[in-house]
Enzyme design. Structure first.
Site, PDB file in Angstrom:
ATOM      1  N   SER A 172       0.848  -1.196   0.000  1.00 39.27           N
ATOM      2  CA  SER A 172       0.000   0.000   0.000  1.00 39.27           C
ATOM      3  C   SER A 172       0.880   1.241   0.000  1.00 39.27           C
ATOM      4  O   SER A 172       1.977   1.234   0.582  1.00 39.27           O
ATOM      5  CB  SER A 172      -0.916  -0.001   1.231  1.00 39.27           C
ATOM      6  OG  SER A 172      -1.797   1.109   1.201  1.00 39.27           O
ATOM      7  N   ARG A 173       0.398   2.283  -0.633  1.00 41.08           N
ATOM      8  CA  ARG A 173       1.167   3.537  -0.630  1.00 41.08           C
ATOM      9  C   ARG A 173       1.169   4.194   0.736  1.00 41.08           C
ATOM     10  O   ARG A 173       2.097   4.907   1.081  1.00 41.08           O
ATOM     11  CB  ARG A 173       0.581   4.503  -1.664  1.00 41.08           C
ATOM     12  CG  ARG A 173       0.821   4.102  -3.102  1.00 41.08           C
ATOM     13  CD  ARG A 173       0.279   5.141  -4.054  1.00 41.08           C
ATOM     14  NE  ARG A 173      -1.159   5.326  -3.894  1.00 41.08           N
ATOM     15  CZ  ARG A 173      -1.860   6.304  -4.459  1.00 41.08           C
ATOM     16  NH1 ARG A 173      -1.239   7.210  -5.211  1.00 41.08           N
ATOM     17  NH2 ARG A 173      -3.160   6.388  -4.275  1.00 41.08           N
ATOM     18  N   LYS A 204     -14.975  -5.175  -5.264  1.00 37.99           N
ATOM     19  CA  LYS A 204     -15.953  -4.600  -6.194  1.00 37.99           C
ATOM     20  C   LYS A 204     -15.759  -3.084  -6.295  1.00 37.99           C
ATOM     21  O   LYS A 204     -15.330  -2.463  -5.316  1.00 37.99           O
ATOM     22  CB  LYS A 204     -17.379  -4.964  -5.771  1.00 37.99           C
ATOM     23  CG  LYS A 204     -17.878  -4.282  -4.491  1.00 37.99           C
ATOM     24  CD  LYS A 204     -18.492  -2.912  -4.770  1.00 37.99           C
ATOM     25  CE  LYS A 204     -18.730  -2.154  -3.517  1.00 37.99           C
ATOM     26  NZ  LYS A 204     -19.107  -0.752  -3.753  1.00 37.99           N
TER      27      LYS A 204
END
Length: 316
Positions: free
Chosen positions: A45-46, A99
């Site tokens: 993750s950033r 989603k």
């Protein structure tokens, strides 16, 4: 390249998670922690991190450093998911797509083809389909003649997506981010349908809609109406209503409660994400993919046919 190995029931699936944001902390991490079919081995993750496992700034760095991963779960915004999914599939990993599965139908079709070519599983996860009363609603509707149906999905974006600018950007879906949950249920329990008209309200300072009215028709001529609103305060509304020859069906609370003519027929606690990961493990071990694009196609069609209305500016 050699065919990827298929984990067995006695061999946990080593999984990495990408995009450590609110949905990961609220849903994915708790579901994985309780599922013995998976072992969470890494995260990328950033900004966010997951305690107790190696963390990396990108999926590429994670895949290079942890080549033993069997699968990855991609939870970044849909605009940025294609490249990450492609990298994982090329590396022979099974892929779980939060989603909506992508920003466009075409890119997910390409991912489906790549997964098939590489012999790995791809899963488009429609979590609302796993709400506890959805299957009971589907069974009821299959036993009756539907006269008409309506979908009412109204919630407060400031409550569910505070300060999330990406969701208002082009490709961020706007009110169709929750609305696609409604469509994922509707396409599972109602006959096949297509859009005949669409009206989309865009705040003048945003690139995605805050409200929508969409009309559908099934091949048998049944009218289905969809109403989406992202500014509802107070109680939130997530209902699908069908008028049938056996009474009025109301599937409410996002698919958690089913009533026929006011009589509660089915109601259980929500367990959507644990069921999603159960399904992901199932298709990995069976050598299958599960990628239904009908909900995403309807969103694309709503934008294609949509009459654009300029609404008041939106401010968090």
């Amino acid at each position: 390249m050699p065919a990827p190995s298929r984990p067995t029931a006695s061999n946990p699936i080593s999984i990495g998670i990408v995009g450590v944001g609110k949905i990961v902390r609220d849903q994915h991490l708790p579901a994985l922690a309780k599922d013995g079919s998976f072992r969470l081995a890494a995260a990328a993750s950033r900004h966010g991190k997951v305690d107790g496992i190696p963390n990396f700034p990108s999926i590429e760095a994670m895949l290079e450093a942890v080549p033993t991963l069997d699968a990855v779960s991609l939870c970044m915004p849909p605009q940025f998911r294609y490249d990450a999914a492609r990298a994982a599939l090329l590396a022979g990993k099974h892929v779980f797509l939060e989603k909506p599965p992508g920003a466009t139908v075409t890119e997910v079709e390409q991912l489906k083809a790549l997964a098939a070519d590489r012999g790995v599983s791809l899963f488009a996860s429609w979590h609302s389909r796993y709400a506890p009363a959805v299957e009971a609603a589907k069974a009821f509707l299959a036993s009756t003649r539907i006269r008409s149906a309506s979908i009412i999905w109204k919630e407060d974006v400031r409550r569910w997506h505070p300060n999330q600018d990406w969701i208002w950007q082009a490709g961020g879906f706007g009110v169709f981010d929750p609305g696609i949950n409604a469509l994922s249920i509707a396409t599972h329990i109602l006959p096949p349908m297509f859009i005949t008209a669409s009206r989309l309200e865009f705040p003048e300072n945003r690139d995605a809609p805050v409200a929508a009215r969409v009309t559908f028709r099934t091949c048998d001529g049944i009218a289905v109406d969809l109403e989406l609103d992202w500014l509802q305060t107070g109680p939130q509304t997530w209902d699908i209503v069908a008028e049938t020859d056996r009474g009025r069906m109301v599937l409410s609370h996002g698919g958690a409660k089913l009533a026929i003519d006011g009589q509660i027929e089915h109601e259980e606690p929500e367990a959507e994400y644990p069921m999603l990961y159960r399904r992901f493990a199932e298709i990995i071990r069976a050598g299958l993919s599960d990628v239904d694009l009908a909900p995403l196609q309807h969103v694309a069609d709503a934008f294609m046919l949509g009459k654009r209305i300029v609404a008041a500016p939106f401010h968090d």
